[in-house]
Scaffold this active site. Structure first.
Site, PDB file in Angstrom:
ATOM      1  CD  GLU A 115      -2.767   0.933   2.599  1.00  0.00           C
ATOM      2  OE1 GLU A 115      -3.769   1.664   2.681  1.00  0.00           O
ATOM      3  OE2 GLU A 115      -2.457   0.082   3.473  1.00  0.00           O
ATOM      4  CB  CYS A 170      -4.633  -2.346   3.910  1.00  0.00           C
ATOM      5  SG  CYS A 170      -3.781  -2.543   5.496  1.00  0.00           S
ATOM      6  N   PRO A 230      23.243   3.605  27.894  1.00  0.00           N
ATOM      7  CG  PRO A 230      22.310   5.545  28.750  1.00  0.00           C
ATOM      8  CD  PRO A 230      22.231   4.635  27.568  1.00  0.00           C
ATOM      9  CG  LEU A 231      24.707  -2.483  30.066  1.00  0.00           C
ATOM     10  CD1 LEU A 231      23.335  -3.003  29.672  1.00  0.00           C
ATOM     11  CD2 LEU A 231      25.803  -3.238  29.292  1.00  0.00           C
ATOM     12  CE  LYS A 276      -7.302   1.111   3.392  1.00  0.00           C
ATOM     13  NZ  LYS A 276      -6.072   1.256   4.205  1.00  0.00           N
ATOM     14  N   GLY A 289      22.970  -2.866  33.895  1.00  0.00           N
ATOM     15  CA  GLY A 289      23.039  -4.235  34.389  1.00  0.00           C
ATOM     16  C   GLY A 289      21.686  -4.772  34.806  1.00  0.00           C
ATOM     17  N   GLY A 290      20.634  -3.951  34.653  1.00  0.00           N
ATOM     18  CA  GLY A 290      19.276  -4.381  34.943  1.00  0.00           C
ATOM     19  C   GLY A 290      18.610  -4.983  33.726  1.00  0.00           C
ATOM     20  CB  ALA A 291      15.366  -6.749  33.398  1.00  0.00           C
ATOM     21  CG  ASP A 292      13.518  -2.363  31.839  1.00  0.00           C
ATOM     22  OD1 ASP A 292      12.911  -3.388  31.484  1.00  0.00           O
ATOM     23  OD2 ASP A 292      13.117  -1.607  32.736  1.00  0.00           O
ATOM     24  CB  SER A 293      19.856  -0.985  30.291  1.00  0.00           C
ATOM     25  OG  SER A 293      20.405  -1.673  31.395  1.00  0.00           O
TER      26      SER A 293
END
Length: 746
Positions: free
Chosen positions: A44, A173, A369-370, A113, A372-376
């Site tokens: 499309e 679509c 910015p790391l 459409k 050491g936690g789950a998200d980063s």
């Protein structure tokens, strides 16, 4: 037999880049012709790119689309092949989202459409008009197009093309998903081939719904359903996830990839149209309805698309449907219909989106910015996955990926990436920005993961900068704030946390702009954010902290899905350290660690991440206000919580949702993956200034709690026999909390 070879494609278009888009279109036609296809379907609005948004309101955009179409028609691209091109078209004062069907250097028909996508991420009614007429009209071609094509007018509107040996129609679509889709009526009019050009974005767990729609469209009424989609990031938050396919009589006979770095992917199928006629002829009700169905207008085209019986030509067979819980190397070569697990979708979708963003932005890499936690750590793993995909595609001979990687990675003398960790070292900085409140465990986890991925890792202390700011504050005011654990107030405690968070944002952008210069590299690095959708919903982030980045790959992914992804990635991406990161309790590490105190996210928020996902889905997907959310949760949680406890939870959520809503106006642009994303800029259009006390709604909740408690109290005073009588007679119908009834509690 009527043998028909068709081609559909995944195209990685870029909004407003007409050169890029035109080249991809031409490449797809070339490949379709090489395979012997006589029908080629593209996505499309493929000529302009789907994500042009308010650029569709500019006359230049429409004019450039016609110029590109003229370029195609003046060449031999459409010779012997029916091509459907997506582009905006202005008729009179109305602007339409159209499929332009062309054959042998001529425009055969323009199909506007009829039903526009105008919810969730889509705003088509802002830019286009829906065609509401069940007719074909004459459309006057633009003056700069008409003379060179030797055409004055072309049929425009709702209808189909009647060839000498079959009938073909477009269904664009969103029209597939309407209550009465066009293909139902068109099939009764004898249309056998349906062309669906789409701009469908990736969302976790969505592919199954899409495929079931294609299968359902032809299972009971027969037909060939051809679907084409964009694939890639065309300039915004969405990733279009391809999966172009061909379906015959309810069976998928060909399917393209869902996640890929390729700019052009063509899917070809050869089918016998007599299979469609045979199925329809065997369904009595189909014939009965076809005999009295209103006639749809058509465009007669004296041309044959099909080939006769030929033993040297094989037919496409139904493809097995299976899930894909396998390693990255196998996924890429898997030839069956792929239902990726949500964990794989999180790995490949954002990774492909980030690659497009990186190669098109002019940046030289990413900085994260790391902590050491789950998200980063999940963001770092996705970048690692991206590097693996790049190296794998280069090994498979993709010259475009090779050229982009060599340019971005600053390879010279014909060199290019051959190892994902080496490539990561060139394009990916990770920075642990620790303070006196950071633990050795998170610092170590960040370093180990950086080594696993291969990033250029830095360990930086921000204590000196924090101390300087506090000294400045003390000079100005004569006071120095203290943490709560040291006797400070809540205001002091929050202020001290926010200082650390915002310093990290400033430091991240400084490093992203200057580290390439330090290492004698040209360009700049993009700063990656790592706040998840649940934190955004709750407002559990500091405004303008390190969540304020250039882009955020996980900003629309729930904490629960992130944890599942980490467990999967530890094995399938080869980053074993992610298992330890996933097992650690989430913490911001912005307060001092004491023997009797450790800061935890869920304690700070006053709710669990699991609860946040429930609140988010009820608020956005089921459109619940505070009172209806309370009622729903009484059914969901009533077996373990009292109505009063549920009411307190609902009030607590809406209080903090309201006072933090302003943060969503500056939320980092994030990859869209979850349908309850609270992002204000594109997805969640609500005000950001609330009466956070919600006086009317919370009072209604209190009244409902009192009503339920009163009924329970009255029920408790009855004897056992009376209790049985009440429920048997259909009286109050209240079941004691803790019973086996799943609806206990209300």
């Amino acid at each position: 037999m009527r043998l028909l070879k068709v081609a559909t494609c995944n195209l990685n278009q870029w909004a407003m880049d007409f050169d890029c888009n035109l080249n991809n279109i031409k490449e797809s036609i070339t490949r379709a012709k090489q395979w012997g296809a006589v029908i080629r379907l593209g996505p499309e609005l493929e000529i302009t790119g789907y994500g042009c948004e308010d650029h569709f309101l500019e006359l230049d955009t429409v004019a450039h689309a016609w110029e590109c179409l003229k370029d195609i028609l003046l060449g031999d691209w459409t010779d012997g092949i029916l091509c459907s091109f997506g582009m905006p078209v202005i008729r009179g004062s109305e602007r339409y989202n159209c499929q332009v069907l062309c054959l042998n250097k001529k425009i055969i028909m323009i199909r506007p459409k009829m039903w526009l996508a105008n919810d969730s991420n889509y705003r088509e009614l802002r830019w286009f008009t829906a065609w509401k007429h069940k007719e074909l009209v004459d459309f006057q071609l633009p003056s700069e197009i008409s003379p060179v094509l030797l055409q004055q007018t072309v049929p425009f509107g709702y209808g189909y093309i009647q060839f000498l040996d079959t009938a073909v129609a477009a269904e664009v679509c969103e029209e597939l998903y309407t209550p009465i889709p066009p293909h139902a009526e068109l099939a009764l009019n004898g249309v056998e081939v349906f062309l669906n050009a789409s701009g469908s974005h990736h969302q976790l767990r969505k592919l199954d719904l899409r495929l079931r729609s294609f299968i359902g469209a032809t299972h009971g009424r027969g037909g060939v359903y051809i679907y084409s989609n964009h694939q890639g990031c065309d300039g915004g938050r969405l990733y279009y996830d391809g999966c172009s396919c061909v379906v015959l009589n309810g069976d998928v006979v060909a399917q393209g990839s869902q996640f890929s770095l390729k700019d052009v992917e063509v899917v070809v199928a050869q089918i016998d149209l007599d299979a469609v006629a045979s199925l329809r002829g065997s369904i009595s009700c189909f014939q009965e309805q076809a005999s009295c169905n209103p006639k749809v207008p058509s465009v007669a085209t004296p041309y044959k698309l099909c080939q006769p019986f030929n033993l040297r030509m094989s037919l496409s067979s139904p493809v097995e449907v299976r899930s894909c819980q396998v390693s990255i190397c196998i996924v890429i070569f898997h030839l069956h219909i792929r239902y990726h697990s949500p964990e794989e979708e999180i790995a490949f979708g954002p990774a492909c989106w980030m690659w497009d963003y990186l190669r098109r932005s002019g940046a030289s890499g990413f900085l994260l910015p790391l902590s050491g936690g789950a998200d980063s750590s999940s963001v770092a793993a996705i970048v690692g996955c991206m590097c693996q995909l790049v190296v794998k595609d280069i090994q498979n001979g993709d010259e475009q990926v090779k050229a982009d990687a060599a340019r971005i990675g600053h390879y010279t003398d014909g060199q290019f990436p051959t190892d994902s960790k080496e490539f990561s070292k060139r394009i990916f900085y990770t920075v642990f920005m620790g303070s006196e409140n950071s633990s050795d465990a998170t610092r170590k986890r960040a370093k180990v993961l950086a080594d696993d991925i291969g990033s250029w890792h830095l360990d930086v202390s921000i204590d000196g900068v924090v101390s300087s700011l506090l000294s400045l504050f003390q000079t100005l005011t004569g006071k120095r704030p203290r943490y709560k654990v040291d006797g400070g107030s809540n205001i002091e405690n929050l202020g001290l946390q926010n200082i650390q968070a915002r310093i990290r944002m400033v430091l991240a952008f400084m490093l992203a702009s200057l580290l390439p210069w330090v290492h004698n590299k040209t360009g700049f690095y993009l700063v990656l954010g790592s706040s998840n959708v649940d934190e955004g919903l709750r407002g559990y982030l500091t405004k303008y902290d390190c969540s304020s980045a250039d882009i955020n790959p996980i900003g629309s992914i729930s904490k629960q899905d992130i944890r599942r992804f980490l467990r999967w990635a530890a094995t399938h991406l080869g980053y074993a350290s992610l298992a330890e990161i996933e097992a650690a309790p989430p913490t911001a590490e912005l307060e001092p660690i004491r023997s009797n105190y450790s800061q935890l996210d869920e304690v700070d928020m006053g709710m669990t991440y699991e609860e946040l996902s429930v609140y988010g889905r009820l608020r956005k997907i089921f459109r619940c206000g505070p009172v209806s959310m309370f009622k729903n949760l009484c059914y969901k949680w009533g077996a373990s919580l009292t109505p009063s406890e549920i009411g307190d939870k609902v009030k607590h959520f809406f209080k903090y949702y309201s006072i933090n809503r302003h943060k969503m106006t500056v939320l980092t642009p994030s990859y869209h993956a979850e349908s309850y994303s609270p992002e204000d800029n594109r997805f969640d259009l609500r005000q950001f200034l609330y009466n956070a006390r919600w006086p009317y709604q919370f009072r209604k909740i209190d009244e409902l709690v009192s009503e339920v408690d009163g009924e329970k109290l009255a029920l408790a005073k009855l004897s056992d026999e009376e209790k049985l009588g009440v429920t048997a007679d259909g009286g109050m119908g209240v079941v004691a909390a803790g019973s086996d009834d799943p609806n206990a509690g209300l």
